[in-house]
Design a protein around this motif. Sequence first.
Motif, PDB file in Angstrom:
ATOM      1  N   TRP A  57       0.874  -1.164  -0.075  1.00  0.00           N
ATOM      2  CA  TRP A  57      -0.114   0.093  -0.064  1.00  0.00           C
ATOM      3  C   TRP A  57       0.678   1.414   0.103  1.00  0.00           C
ATOM      4  CZ3 TRP A  57      -3.988  -1.925   4.096  1.00  0.00           C
ATOM      5  CH2 TRP A  57      -4.801  -3.076   3.897  1.00  0.00           C
ATOM      6  N   HIS A  58       2.161   1.262   0.614  1.00  0.00           N
ATOM      7  CA  HIS A  58       2.873   2.442   0.768  1.00  0.00           C
ATOM      8  C   HIS A  58       3.391   2.714  -0.655  1.00  0.00           C
ATOM      9  CE1 HIS A  58       5.832   5.202   2.291  1.00  0.00           C
ATOM     10  NE2 HIS A  58       6.662   4.467   1.814  1.00  0.00           N
ATOM     11  N   GLU A  59       3.840   1.558  -1.274  1.00  0.00           N
ATOM     12  CA  GLU A  59       4.318   1.639  -2.800  1.00  0.00           C
ATOM     13  C   GLU A  59       3.638   2.249  -3.714  1.00  0.00           C
ATOM     14  OE1 GLU A  59       5.799  -2.033  -3.976  1.00  0.00           O
ATOM     15  OE2 GLU A  59       7.506  -2.092  -2.395  1.00  0.00           O
ATOM     16  N   GLN A  60       2.028   1.707  -3.546  1.00  0.00           N
ATOM     17  CA  GLN A  60       1.026   2.145  -4.305  1.00  0.00           C
ATOM     18  C   GLN A  60       0.793   3.528  -4.017  1.00  0.00           C
ATOM     19  OE1 GLN A  60      -2.394  -0.398  -3.473  1.00  0.00           O
ATOM     20  NE2 GLN A  60      -1.631  -2.040  -4.694  1.00  0.00           N
ATOM     21  N   ALA A  61       0.795   3.982  -2.789  1.00  0.00           N
ATOM     22  CA  ALA A  61       0.547   5.367  -2.469  1.00  0.00           C
ATOM     23  C   ALA A  61       1.565   6.516  -3.016  1.00  0.00           C
ATOM     24  CB  ALA A  61       0.364   5.479  -0.983  1.00  0.00           C
ATOM     25  N   GLN A  62       2.946   5.827  -3.013  1.00  0.00           N
ATOM     26  CA  GLN A  62       3.876   6.590  -3.565  1.00  0.00           C
ATOM     27  C   GLN A  62       3.908   6.598  -5.018  1.00  0.00           C
ATOM     28  OE1 GLN A  62       6.260   7.906  -1.738  1.00  0.00           O
ATOM     29  NE2 GLN A  62       7.420   8.784  -3.519  1.00  0.00           N
ATOM     30  N   ASN A  63       3.280   5.634  -5.724  1.00  0.00           N
ATOM     31  CA  ASN A  63       3.073   5.796  -7.135  1.00  0.00           C
ATOM     32  C   ASN A  63       1.973   6.679  -7.459  1.00  0.00           C
ATOM     33  OD1 ASN A  63       5.051   3.793  -7.431  1.00  0.00           O
ATOM     34  ND2 ASN A  63       3.696   2.183  -7.802  1.00  0.00           N
ATOM     35  N   SER A  65       1.071   9.196  -5.629  1.00  0.00           N
ATOM     36  CA  SER A  65       1.551  10.512  -5.387  1.00  0.00           C
ATOM     37  C   SER A  65       2.351  10.923  -6.433  1.00  0.00           C
ATOM     38  CB  SER A  65       2.289  10.672  -4.050  1.00  0.00           C
ATOM     39  OG  SER A  65       2.891  11.888  -3.885  1.00  0.00           O
ATOM     40  N   GLU A  66       3.167  10.432  -7.147  1.00  0.00           N
ATOM     41  CA  GLU A  66       4.152  10.407  -8.119  1.00  0.00           C
ATOM     42  C   GLU A  66       3.247  10.976  -9.471  1.00  0.00           C
ATOM     43  OE1 GLU A  66       6.888   7.554  -8.507  1.00  0.00           O
ATOM     44  OE2 GLU A  66       7.898   8.163  -6.633  1.00  0.00           O
ATOM     45  N   THR A  67       2.233  10.175  -9.596  1.00  0.00           N
ATOM     46  CA  THR A  67       1.487  10.109 -10.637  1.00  0.00           C
ATOM     47  C   THR A  67       0.567  11.620 -10.582  1.00  0.00           C
ATOM     48  OG1 THR A  67       1.185   7.811 -11.026  1.00  0.00           O
ATOM     49  CG2 THR A  67      -0.403   9.387 -12.406  1.00  0.00           C
ATOM     50  N   SER A  69       1.509  14.316  -8.757  1.00  0.00           N
ATOM     51  CA  SER A  69       2.143  15.248  -8.996  1.00  0.00           C
ATOM     52  C   SER A  69       2.601  15.729 -10.481  1.00  0.00           C
ATOM     53  CB  SER A  69       3.647  14.947  -8.415  1.00  0.00           C
ATOM     54  OG  SER A  69       4.638  16.120  -8.311  1.00  0.00           O
TER      55      SER A  69
END
Length: 122
Positions: A57-63, A65-67, A69
């Motif tokens: 979930w952390h990795e998905q949230a990071q992805n 967030s990057e998308t 941004s």
Amino acid sequence: MNIAWLLRWGVKGGVLFIIIITLLVIRYQHNQISKLSDQNSQLEYQQRTLQSQLLQWHEQAQNVSETLSHQQKEQRYLEEENHAIRQELHQLVAQAPCAGELVPDAVIRLQQNAINNNAARR
């Protein structure tokens, strides 16, 4: 049967009773330890599974967030480009003498027919 004999058997019986009770308590504690150990193993497995899900979930949230941004930057760029194009069009319209005049209906129909004919050919 004298009193000494009864006392000896009473003491031996008491000691035997204490030994039996102690063995039963030890067996009960052993069973409880075994159950708790099994529960601990299950909880450790659940904890590892939940930790793995949390990392995913952390990795998905990071992805995400990057998308997000990237999309926000793209949107700002497009808005700035749109604003520049609008300003340029406004300047061109201001310089063209016919830009503020109405287009006759016949010309609009001809343009629409041309667009429709081109779309039908494709």
